[in-house]
Design a protein around this motif. Structure first.
Motif, short mmCIF file in Angstrom:
data_model
loop_
_atom_site.label_atom_id
_atom_site.label_comp_id
_atom_site.label_asym_id
_atom_site.label_seq_id
_atom_site.Cartn_x
_atom_site.Cartn_y
_atom_site.Cartn_z
N VAL A 13 45.96 45.35 37.89
CA VAL A 13 45.85 44.74 36.77
C VAL A 13 45.61 45.80 35.47
CG1 VAL A 13 44.47 43.38 35.22
CG2 VAL A 13 44.52 42.80 37.54
N GLY A 14 46.60 45.93 34.43
CA GLY A 14 46.67 46.74 33.50
C GLY A 14 45.64 46.76 32.60
N SER A 15 44.42 46.14 32.48
CA SER A 15 43.51 46.04 31.58
C SER A 15 42.48 46.29 32.33
CB SER A 15 43.30 44.51 30.79
OG SER A 15 42.17 44.40 29.99
N LEU A 16 41.48 47.07 31.72
CA LEU A 16 40.27 47.36 32.52
C LEU A 16 38.85 46.53 31.99
CD1 LEU A 16 40.35 51.32 32.21
CD2 LEU A 16 41.02 49.57 33.87
N ARG A 17 39.05 45.64 31.00
CA ARG A 17 38.14 44.94 30.50
C ARG A 17 37.63 43.98 31.34
NH1 ARG A 17 38.23 40.52 26.84
NH2 ARG A 17 40.24 40.43 26.97
N ALA A 18 36.41 43.50 31.67
CA ALA A 18 35.86 42.71 32.55
C ALA A 18 36.39 41.25 32.37
CB ALA A 18 34.33 42.92 32.62
N GLY A 19 36.52 40.78 30.92
CA GLY A 19 36.83 39.53 30.65
C GLY A 19 38.34 39.54 30.25
N SER A 20 39.23 40.24 30.58
CA SER A 20 40.32 40.33 30.42
C SER A 20 41.32 39.37 30.95
CB SER A 20 41.19 41.73 31.01
OG SER A 20 42.31 41.49 31.51
N HIS A 21 42.05 38.71 30.03
CA HIS A 21 43.04 37.37 30.21
C HIS A 21 44.07 37.99 31.59
CE1 HIS A 21 41.78 36.17 26.18
NE2 HIS A 21 41.30 35.35 26.92
N ASN A 22 44.36 39.01 31.64
CA ASN A 22 45.08 39.44 32.74
C ASN A 22 44.41 39.48 34.04
OD1 ASN A 22 48.09 39.84 31.88
ND2 ASN A 22 47.08 40.78 30.04
N ARG A 23 43.20 40.09 33.86
CA ARG A 23 42.44 40.04 35.04
C ARG A 23 42.06 38.58 35.66
NH1 ARG A 23 38.81 43.37 38.02
NH2 ARG A 23 37.46 41.96 39.10
N GLN A 24 41.79 37.57 34.62
CA GLN A 24 41.75 36.10 34.91
C GLN A 24 42.93 35.53 35.70
OE1 GLN A 24 40.42 34.24 31.58
NE2 GLN A 24 38.37 35.24 31.51
N LEU A 25 44.04 36.17 35.02
CA LEU A 25 45.28 35.71 35.66
C LEU A 25 45.23 36.29 37.17
CD1 LEU A 25 48.64 36.16 33.43
CD2 LEU A 25 47.88 34.06 34.36
N ALA A 26 45.12 37.44 37.31
CA ALA A 26 45.06 37.86 38.81
C ALA A 26 43.98 37.30 39.57
CB ALA A 26 44.74 39.14 38.83
N GLU A 27 42.78 37.09 39.07
CA GLU A 27 41.78 35.98 39.88
C GLU A 27 42.41 34.82 40.12
OE1 GLU A 27 38.13 37.95 37.61
OE2 GLU A 27 38.72 36.22 37.03
N ALA A 28 43.19 34.19 39.16
CA ALA A 28 43.63 32.92 39.63
C ALA A 28 44.83 32.93 40.78
CB ALA A 28 44.47 32.35 38.36
N ALA A 29 45.41 33.99 40.45
CA ALA A 29 46.69 34.06 41.83
C ALA A 29 45.91 34.29 43.03
CB ALA A 29 47.36 35.59 41.35
N VAL A 30 44.88 34.98 43.12
CA VAL A 30 44.11 35.21 44.50
C VAL A 30 43.71 33.72 45.11
CG1 VAL A 30 41.96 35.92 45.52
CG2 VAL A 30 43.13 37.50 44.01
N LYS A 31 43.28 32.99 43.96
CA LYS A 31 42.61 31.63 44.35
C LYS A 31 43.87 30.66 44.67
CE LYS A 31 39.88 28.35 41.38
NZ LYS A 31 39.14 28.44 40.21
N LEU A 32 45.15 31.03 43.94
CA LEU A 32 46.11 29.85 44.33
C LEU A 32 47.23 30.36 45.09
CD1 LEU A 32 46.80 29.45 40.19
CD2 LEU A 32 45.70 27.51 41.83
N ALA A 33 46.83 31.62 45.87
CA ALA A 33 48.07 32.03 46.68
C ALA A 33 48.28 31.16 47.96
CB ALA A 33 47.30 33.26 47.63
N PRO A 34 49.45 30.64 48.15
CA PRO A 34 50.17 29.77 49.07
C PRO A 34 49.59 29.97 50.53
CG PRO A 34 51.87 30.84 48.30
CD PRO A 34 50.80 31.47 47.55
N GLU A 35 49.74 29.02 51.42
CA GLU A 35 49.48 29.29 52.71
C GLU A 35 50.15 30.50 53.32
OE1 GLU A 35 47.58 28.43 56.22
OE2 GLU A 35 47.46 27.09 54.43
N GLY A 36 49.65 31.43 53.83
CA GLY A 36 50.49 32.52 54.44
C GLY A 36 50.67 33.46 53.68
N ALA A 37 50.08 33.63 52.56
CA ALA A 37 49.95 34.72 51.55
C ALA A 37 48.40 35.02 51.27
CB ALA A 37 50.71 34.59 50.32
#
Length: 191
Positions: A13-37
């Motif tokens: 993630v290119g933003s260091l801010r704890a509440g960064s929207h890009n960080r939140q997007l990355a957290e969402a990707a972690v949560k939404l990762a499909p089966e096998g990923a």
């Protein structure tokens, strides 16, 4: 090779801010990762010193940079989330790419599929930064997925009260991005 081997995707993630929207997007990707990923979010980009050949020497590579290289080496693909700073890629993400580009021709990005996504305040969602990041990753040896794109505009209003993971449209788009990256990461490398 067991079928249970999940594809490891490293998120930067290119933003260091704890509440960064890009960080939140990355957290969402972690949560939404499909089966096998499995998407893991790299912590510690802020600790990596600016790239300098004098310190990139066997035995004296800064621990934070070594940790990034190890994580990238172990990954099957990378997913970069970046905001746009002054019309381009944030220095912290550029620095990570610089460290991953070395040693020349054998960096951790070599031949690995990389997708670049993100959100920004403006109406174009950070496309300049995303294009610059793709260019830099490609030069660094990564296999840039030019057609896997997601630039979400109006981050401040769109995610003011909704985490990206709870935004149905964004969640669907992110899931698609991870699924496509997953597909590229499981393709056998060309001999």
């Amino acid at each position: 090779m067991g079928v249970s081997m999940s594809v490891r995707i490293l998120a930067l993630v290119g933003s260091l801010r704890a509440g960064s929207h890009n960080r939140q997007l990355a957290e969402a990707a972690v949560k939404l990762a499909p089966e096998g990923a499995e998407v893991s979010l790299f912590e510690g980009l802020a600790e990596i010193p600016f790239y300098n050949e004098d310190i990139d020497v066997e035995g004296s590579v800064p621990a934070a940079a070594a940790k990034l290289r190890e994580a990238a080496n172990a990954a099957d693909g990378l997913l970069l989330f970046t905001p746009e700073y002054n019309g381009t890629i944030p220095a912290v993400l550029k620095n990570a790419i610089d460290w991953l580009s070395r040693p020349y021709g054998a960096g951790a990005l070599s031949g690995k599929p990389v997708a670049v996504v993100g959100t920004a305040f403006g109406q174009y969602g950070g496309v300049w930064a995303h294009d610059e990041t793709r260019k830099s990753v490609g030069v660094a040896g990564g296999k840039v997925l030019e057609d896997v794109k997601l630039s979400i505009p109006g981050s401040m209003t769109r995610f003011a009260e909704t985490h990206p993971a709870d935004d149905a449209e964004v969640a669907a788009q992110l899931t698609e991005v991870v699924a496509r990256l997953h597909g590229h990461a499981t393709e056998p490398a060309a001999a």
